[in-house]
Design a protein around this motif. Structure first.
Motif, PDB file in Angstrom:
ATOM      1  N   LYS A 325      49.356  38.300  41.009  1.00 55.77           N
ATOM      2  CA  LYS A 325      48.973  39.326  40.045  1.00 55.77           C
ATOM      3  C   LYS A 325      48.270  40.499  40.725  1.00 55.77           C
ATOM      4  O   LYS A 325      48.534  41.652  40.408  1.00 55.77           O
ATOM      5  CB  LYS A 325      48.056  38.716  38.977  1.00 55.77           C
ATOM      6  N   ALA A 326      47.395  40.150  41.646  1.00 55.45           N
ATOM      7  CA  ALA A 326      46.612  41.200  42.302  1.00 55.45           C
ATOM      8  C   ALA A 326      47.499  42.112  43.135  1.00 55.45           C
ATOM      9  O   ALA A 326      47.364  43.334  43.105  1.00 55.45           O
ATOM     10  CB  ALA A 326      45.528  40.576  43.167  1.00 55.45           C
ATOM     11  N   HIS A 381      38.374  41.988  38.564  1.00 51.24           N
ATOM     12  CA  HIS A 381      38.949  43.330  38.724  1.00 51.24           C
ATOM     13  C   HIS A 381      40.246  43.462  37.949  1.00 51.24           C
ATOM     14  O   HIS A 381      40.509  44.485  37.337  1.00 51.24           O
ATOM     15  CB  HIS A 381      39.198  43.627  40.207  1.00 51.24           C
ATOM     16  N   LEU A 382      41.038  42.413  37.963  1.00 52.80           N
ATOM     17  CA  LEU A 382      42.308  42.468  37.232  1.00 52.80           C
ATOM     18  C   LEU A 382      42.065  42.537  35.725  1.00 52.80           C
ATOM     19  O   LEU A 382      42.761  43.242  35.012  1.00 52.80           O
ATOM     20  CB  LEU A 382      43.156  41.236  37.560  1.00 52.80           C
ATOM     21  N   ASN A 383      41.072  41.795  35.266  1.00 53.11           N
ATOM     22  CA  ASN A 383      40.776  41.811  33.838  1.00 53.11           C
ATOM     23  C   ASN A 383      40.214  43.147  33.384  1.00 53.11           C
ATOM     24  O   ASN A 383      40.373  43.541  32.235  1.00 53.11           O
ATOM     25  CB  ASN A 383      39.763  40.708  33.491  1.00 53.11           C
ATOM     26  N   SER A 393      38.861  49.273  39.695  1.00 50.82           N
ATOM     27  CA  SER A 393      39.551  47.994  39.761  1.00 50.82           C
ATOM     28  C   SER A 393      40.499  47.940  40.948  1.00 50.82           C
ATOM     29  O   SER A 393      40.565  46.946  41.658  1.00 50.82           O
ATOM     30  CB  SER A 393      40.343  47.746  38.473  1.00 50.82           C
ATOM     31  N   VAL A 394      41.232  49.019  41.126  1.00 46.26           N
ATOM     32  CA  VAL A 394      42.171  49.055  42.245  1.00 46.26           C
ATOM     33  C   VAL A 394      41.430  48.941  43.560  1.00 46.26           C
ATOM     34  O   VAL A 394      41.776  48.136  44.423  1.00 46.26           O
ATOM     35  CB  VAL A 394      43.005  50.363  42.234  1.00 46.26           C
ATOM     36  N   HIS A 395      40.385  49.729  43.676  1.00 47.09           N
ATOM     37  CA  HIS A 395      39.593  49.667  44.907  1.00 47.09           C
ATOM     38  C   HIS A 395      39.030  48.277  45.122  1.00 47.09           C
ATOM     39  O   HIS A 395      39.078  47.724  46.224  1.00 47.09           O
ATOM     40  CB  HIS A 395      38.436  50.670  44.838  1.00 47.09           C
TER      41      HIS A 395
END
Length: 492
Positions: A325-326, A381-383, A393-395
């Motif tokens: 997912k990440a 971060h994904l949530n 989140s991306v960072h």
RNA sequence: GGCGGCGUAGCCAAGUGGUAAGGCAGAGGUCUGCAAAACCUCCACCCACCGGUUCAAAUCCGGUCGCCGCCUCCA
């Protein structure tokens, strides 16, 4: 902060300082290739693989040597039974050994010497011992005179006199002292043999490791490893032979790994519970076995059981699902945030903590706990991505992925492509349950239709039906994913 | 008999003098049509038992009980 290693000889953790700064010479006892390797061999090999990788990770230049004992009673006997040559038999099982160990994600050592190609060094070492008066020839055999070596018993913490008491020692008139052991054995008919100053014969069991280690590394090596059972007599004898010949310490640190039990019993021929690596590989992903092994400290015994492996399998699925997912998330956002930059504080000290943990006698269980934290953070971060913090989140995700990938140079768990891994995991799960992919796919499809029609009753019915077979459904934005439960009853 | 090791929550497992990591299972919550997954919260007044040392011990010392390994080929 520095690495501390538990040393069997001094029975304490000591700061690790290689003799030559920046360089490490390590040696581990390998196997006698006369049969398929079992999970005990895997445990041992994984332990030294982790040590090897970690030492390199810290910037040391490591030379790792692991031998094959390809001249041995068991090989000769097995070869005779099969009507093949001892060398052919050894070749076959060395190949199988590599196959198993490669699958488990082990790095190949820098060199893997064999007894059969070390004979000159073995003879030279034996001669040296005879010259120094600590070994003697007797009717074509050569024995090490245990009483001539002052420190005999220091590794295994034994006293010669004590051992004599209840010892089951066979009568051997060629020996001067019952505990003397063979460096060289006179040839018997039908056995492989080599010419020597004492006539044709072959090496005893222990001398090879001394000869190989010293040939590759010099008189003193930094770290010597092996299974706990090798402490006595094998490693004890190595010390006697090596130090008896050189007068120098043989190894600075003696490292021994604990045993693998099967359902709380020792693996042994008599109990008939030898568990081959190939068999474990058939039931579980090799990297699941690796994770299972490093979830217990190498020094402690570990119990191989279905429930333990199932737990590791489920954990591994969580790791790879998170990675999948990440990576998808990060790739998808690639154009918008170009600079990888530094991660958030939460992951900044990750590598430092990892090193601190591993510095404490290679504490892999704690390292595994640490990567658990990283995955939790990754999923956070994904949530959070739906919120207005996309950039953060991306960072964040990218920083965690980078940290994990650095640390995985030591752990060696995440080298697979997540999609591939999860597909195989699903397949293996379905196989274990005797479910057909076609059926699962069809029912998932049926349910998708029902859901589109908002026929919740039917959708739930199908989900329960699949669940009863052990198939978990996960509804997502882009469809429905499924996985098979890694539970104990999976194979019943 | 000699030597060595182990005994931490229902299970797995770190922690070797400073007041119990982590995982699984379990309970509650966010999310979801409902779920699952993911995430959040809770979950060992206590580390086999007894005694001692210490301001302080799961950690050190002595003893008891239980389990295991090595002493013979064995990772």
């Amino acid at each position: 902060m520095s690495l501390r290693v538990y040393d069997t000889l001094t029975a304490e953790k000591r700061e690790f300082q290689p003799l030559i700064p920046g360089k490490v010479r390590m040696y581990a006892c390998g196997v006698t290739p006369y049969d398929r390797s079992h999970i005990g061999h895997a445990r041992s090999a994984i332990a030294y693989d982790i040590i090897y990788r970690y030492l390199k990770f810290t910037g040391l230049e490591v030379t790792f040597v692991r031998n094959f004992t390809d001249v041995d009673d068991k090989i000769i006997q097995r070869a005779n039974e099969r009507g093949v040559s001892a060398m052919d038999l050894a070749d076959e099982f060395i190949k199988a050994y590599h196959e198993d160990m490669d699958a488990l994600g082990l790095l190949r050592p820098d060199s893997e010497p064999r007894v059969s190609t070390t004979i000159p060094q073995i003879i030279a070492l034996t001669e040296r011992l005879v010259e120094r008066g600590v070994a003697y020839a007797s009717e074509g055999d050569v024995y090490f005179a245990v009483q001539k070596f002052e420190g005999y018993g220091k590794l295994g913490k034994r006293d010669l006199d004590d051992m004599m008491a209840g010892a089951r020692v066979e009568v051997n008139t060629r020996k001067r002292h019952p505990m003397d052991f063979a460096l060289w054995k006179a040839a018997k008919p039908g056995e492989p043999s080599w010419e020597s100053p004492w006539g044709p014969g072959r090496p005893g069991w222990h001398i090879e490791c001394s000869a190989m280690a010293m040939h590759a590394h010099g008189e003193t090596i930094d770290l010597h490893g092996g299974g706990q059972d090798l402490i006595f007599p094998h490693h004890e004898n190595e010390i006697a032979q090596s130090e008896g010949a050189t007068g120098q310490p043989f190894a600075q640190y003696w490292v021994h790994n604990g045993f693998v039990n099967i359902d709380n019993e020792k693996m042994s021929k008599s109990l008939g519970n030898i568990f081959p690596i190939v068999e474990a590989r058939r039931l579980y992903e090799p990297l699941v076995i690796r994770l299972f092994m490093i979830s217990t400290h190498y020094h402690n015994p570990i119990n191989y059981s279905d429930s333990g492996l199932d737990e590791a399998a489920a954990r591994m699925a969580y790791f790879y699902e998170s990675l999948r997912k990440a990576r998808a998330f990060v790739d998808q956002q690639v154009q918008e945030s170009a600079e990888p930059s530094s991660g958030p504080d939460s992951v900044a000290d990750f590598e430092a903590r990892f090193r601190e943990t591993m510095d404490d006698d290679f504490n892999t269980p704690r390292a595994v706990a640490l990567i658990g934290e990283a995955f939790k953070l990754l999923n956070e971060h994904l949530n959070a991505r739906k919120a207005k913090q996309l950039q953060a989140s991306v960072h964040g995700a990218r920083a965690v992925l980078a940290a994990l990938s650095r640390v995985d140079r030591v752990l060696g768990l995440f080298g697979e492509n997540p999609e591939t891994y999860l597909d195989r995991h699903r397949l293996k799960g379905a196989e274990r349950r005797g479910l057909s992919l076609e059926w699962i796919g069809r029912r998932v499809g049926d349910r998708l239709v029902a859901r589109a029609e908002k026929n919740w009753a039917l959708a739930d019915e199908i989900r329960d039906e699949l669940l009863a077979s052990g198939v978990l459904l996960m509804d997502g934005a882009s469809g429905t994913d499924w996985m098979v439960q890694d539970t104990r009853e999976a194979r019943e």
